[in-house]
Design a protein around this motif. Structure first.
Motif, short mmCIF file in Angstrom:
data_model
loop_
_atom_site.label_atom_id
_atom_site.label_comp_id
_atom_site.label_asym_id
_atom_site.label_seq_id
_atom_site.Cartn_x
_atom_site.Cartn_y
_atom_site.Cartn_z
N LEU A 45 29.74 34.43 34.53
CA LEU A 45 30.16 33.04 34.34
C LEU A 45 29.01 32.05 34.53
CD1 LEU A 45 33.69 33.12 35.98
CD2 LEU A 45 33.10 33.30 33.58
N LEU A 70 41.42 40.73 40.57
CA LEU A 70 41.44 39.26 40.52
C LEU A 70 42.37 38.80 41.64
CD1 LEU A 70 41.82 38.62 36.70
CD2 LEU A 70 39.76 38.35 38.04
N PRO A 71 42.26 37.61 42.15
CA PRO A 71 41.25 36.61 41.80
C PRO A 71 39.86 36.97 42.34
CG PRO A 71 42.70 35.78 43.51
CD PRO A 71 43.24 37.10 43.09
N ARG A 72 38.86 36.56 41.60
CA ARG A 72 37.50 36.87 41.97
C ARG A 72 36.75 35.55 42.03
NH1 ARG A 72 33.63 41.23 38.90
NH2 ARG A 72 31.74 40.61 39.99
N ASN A 123 31.42 35.63 39.67
CA ASN A 123 31.13 36.62 38.64
C ASN A 123 29.84 36.20 37.95
OD1 ASN A 123 31.08 38.25 36.33
ND2 ASN A 123 33.30 38.46 36.40
#
Lengths: 181, 490
Positions: free
Chosen positions: A134, A126-128, A131
């Motif tokens: 989501l 993270l941070p990503r 995804n």
């Protein structure tokens, strides 16, 4: 556009209670899946064992950060007060670890804390920014009151139909849906 | 649930009645020993999310705007007075020889002390597995950050020419105009590192705790701006258990780091005094006494904020009477330590045999600042002992009133320590009497405006209670509890 040929990211199964998702996790672990995960609105006690997740190595980051902080403090004070500009104050020694301790102690904690945060984020990748999970409407409840298992298409044991049946019949999922990449 | 468990007999000698292990029966605890649940009325997980996240999603209630405008007005007044101070000089304050530290450092120590409850709740109670902390830790940690922000203003502006704080820098380790480095034998420099580390680590700890809740707000967000804002700070959190595993470890380590930190911060603040040779300051009891006082005042402030918060937002099922009662017990315990320390200071002043020390303490209680001393005693020594009574502990309005009294008392404690010790120097020719100027008074009043402004913005934009942590302590979250879906027999 990319409408018809979206690659599957994996299969997402929904569960109603922590006990259900835990039983499912035990079954997934025993079935030998490797690229899969459980999503729960809060950490569930015993889930790491149920999934077969190893102990988190975050502590090593903290250790390295803390040691760095302590020696940064000691070296900085030695450099400033003894090496670069020695100045006797109150007849006290130019350097001793005793008076350098409080500041080094605080820096141990400061750098240890930064290393813990960034170590945790690094281990979790993270941070990503993106995804695929989501995008799924039902997955919004993973941060509310539902529990999910996702088996990724990248898993060597993944087979679209067999895995779906496994999640629905053996893991007793409420619903199973394909997540697109 | 199983009411009795039988210990299995060992393989060898199990048939021998003399060596056989006794049959062990474990009964359910009697009704009166069962603990009250932390979230009342068996609220569902969804209810917890809706209630807490709902606060910062719906428009603020009517009272919020006047409260915000009033607080922001106070904050502006403080900044205006700070600007007046910087542009004119420290002469606008009432301090002068021999009391060179007076109102300003009193406020600094007061605000830093307030912060300690947040870290105590988030770190120490976490390590002690006190699950009730989950309902109050978020707001208490926020309070810590805002209190540290208020505290930081005073030592910086009391130096007069504040621009020297950053460059050439007595607040950062940089050489001055003569290439001389700050000297680290001084507790004042330790204090700079302690307080800035404390503020930074508290912020990181608070943020780590916020990540899952920001993800909840992101998932519930309706507008693009909220999706973007919460999504950005949620860092792409998905509630994955592989992530939770690292997260929980990191959280535990943060608690482990913050515990020695919080104990060190007020110890180091007390070194500012104890390392000097001023009678009334030069005592070894200061570090533990300051830490206990800090926790005492901090819990006072937590109660001052949370009792109205729980009523105004109807959070009675999450912040229960039991929570208030437990906080009162912490106040009782730390208040007793503080009372003991007051007594012990007097005893040592007499037993130590130093006439200056004895004079300082006699002067404290019966000298010109007797009114400050006895205000402190009545607020700090008498009022916490009201909490021996369960009826009073569980009466929120009364507790709220006492929590304010505690904070008044703790402000006076710092005033008494600082001003009464300084105003009588060794030479009677340099004796003086400190009176605050109007700038002193209104700068301090304005710092409450800053504190409240930040707190009101916090409840407006962030979840005031840790959503995921509160869920984690409910029986619905326990896979081995019937409410968590456990069946009698798998």
């Amino acid at each position: 556009m990319s409408a018809s040929v979206a690659r599957p990211h994996g299969l997402l199964a929904e569960f109603e209670t922590p006990a259900d998702v835990m039983n499912a996790a035990i079954r997934c672990r025993d079935a030998g899946f490797t690229k899969w995960d459980v999503y729960t609105p809060f950490p569930i006690h015993g889930m790491d064992e149920a999934m077969g997740v190893k102990k988190s190595p975050v502590g090593w980051f903290t250790f390295v950060g803390g040691v760095t902080g302590f020696f940064t403090g000691m070296t900085m004070i030695w450099f400033m007060n003894k090496f670069d500009y020695p100045l006797v104050v109150g007849g006290k020694p130019l350097f001793t670890p005793l008076y350098a301790f409080p500041v080094s102690y605080e820096l141990t904690i400061l750098l240890g804390a930064f290393a813990t945060l960034f170590g945790m984020l690094f281990l979790n990748r993270l941070p990503r920014l993106y995804n695929p999970l989501l995008k799924v409407e039902r997955f919004k409840r993973a941060s509310n009151d539902r529990f999910f298992v996702c088996i990724e298409a990248a898993d060597p044991k993944y087979a679209p139909e067999a895995t779906r049946e496994f999640l629905a019949d053996q893991c007793h999922a409420m619903a199973v849906e394909t997540v697109e990449e | 649930m199983a009411t009795a468990a039988t210990a299995a007999a060992g393989k060898k000698g199990s048939h021998d009645p003399l060596n056989a292990p006794p049959v062990l029966k474990i009964y359910d605890p009697p009704k009166e020993l069962e603990r009250e649940q932390l979230v009342l009325n068996n609220r569902s997980l969804g209810w917890i999310t809706d209630t807490i996240a709902g606060i910062c999603e719906k428009p603020m209630p009517v009272w919020w705007w006047p409260a915000f405008i009033f607080s922001a007005g106070g904050m502006s007044m403080m900044f205006a007075l700070v600007a007046y101070l910087i542009s004119t000089g420290v002469g606008v304050w009432g301090l002068n020889q021999p009391a060179d530290w007076a109102w300003d450092i009193t406020n600094f120590v007061f605000w830093i002390g307030i912060g300690h409850a947040g870290t105590l709740i988030s770190a120490v109670l976490f390590l002690l597995r006190q699950k009730w902390r989950t309902s109050i830790n978020r707001a208490a940690e926020a309070m810590t950050l805002f209190a540290v922000a208020c505290a930081g203003i005073f030592p910086v502006v009391h130096t007069g020419r504040v621009w020297f704080a950053l460059y050439p820098g007595f607040l950062i380790p940089a050489p001055n105009a003569n290439a001389i480095w700050p000297q680290f034998r001084s507790p004042l420099l330790w204090d700079v590192f302690a307080v800035s580390t404390y503020g930074t680590v508290s912020l990181l700890f608070w943020y780590v705790g916020l990540i899952p809740d920001l993800a909840t707000l992101r998932d519930r967000a309706k507008t693009l701006l909220r999706k973007f804002g919460y999504g950005l700070f949620a860092l792409g959190w998905t509630n994955s258990n592989r992530h939770w595993s690292n997260y929980e470890k990191a959280y535990l380590i943060f608690a482990g780091l913050s515990t020695p930190l919080v104990l060190s911060v007020h110890s180091i603040v007390s070194f500012d005094f104890a390392v000097s040779v001023v009678p009334g300051w030069h005592t070894t009891i200061f570090p533990p006494y300051f830490v206990a006082g800090a926790i005492f005042s901090g819990f006072g402030m937590v109660l001052t904020l949370l009792i109205p918060l729980r009523s105004l937002f109807n959070l009675h099922d999450i912040i229960t009477t039991r929570h208030i009662e437990l906080m009162c017990k912490v106040i009782l315990a730390t208040g007793s330590i503080v009372g003991y320390a007051y007594g012990m200071e007097f005893f040592i002043a007499w037993y130590g045999g130093s006439p200056y020390e004895l004079y300082a303490f006699k002067n404290r209680a019966f000298g010109p600042y007797w009114w400050a001393y006895w205000s402190m005693i009545s607020c700090n020594v008498i009022s916490p002992h009201l909490f021996w009574s369960r009826t009073l502990r569980t009466w929120p309005l009364f507790v709220w009133f006492v929590s304010i009294v505690v904070n008044i008392g703790m402000w006076f404690e710092r005033f008494v320590i600082i001003v009464t010790s300084l105003h009588r120097d060794y030479l009677p020719s340099s004796w003086g009497y400190f009176t605050p100027s109007w700038v002193d008074v209104f700068t301090f009043v304005g710092s409450f405006g800053l504190f409240m402004t930040l707190f009101l913005l916090f409840i407006r934009f962030l979840p005031a209670i840790a959503i995921s942590e509160v869920k984690g302590v409910t029986p619905q979250a326990d896979p081995h509890h019937p409410l968590g879906g456990a069946k009698e027999h798998h």
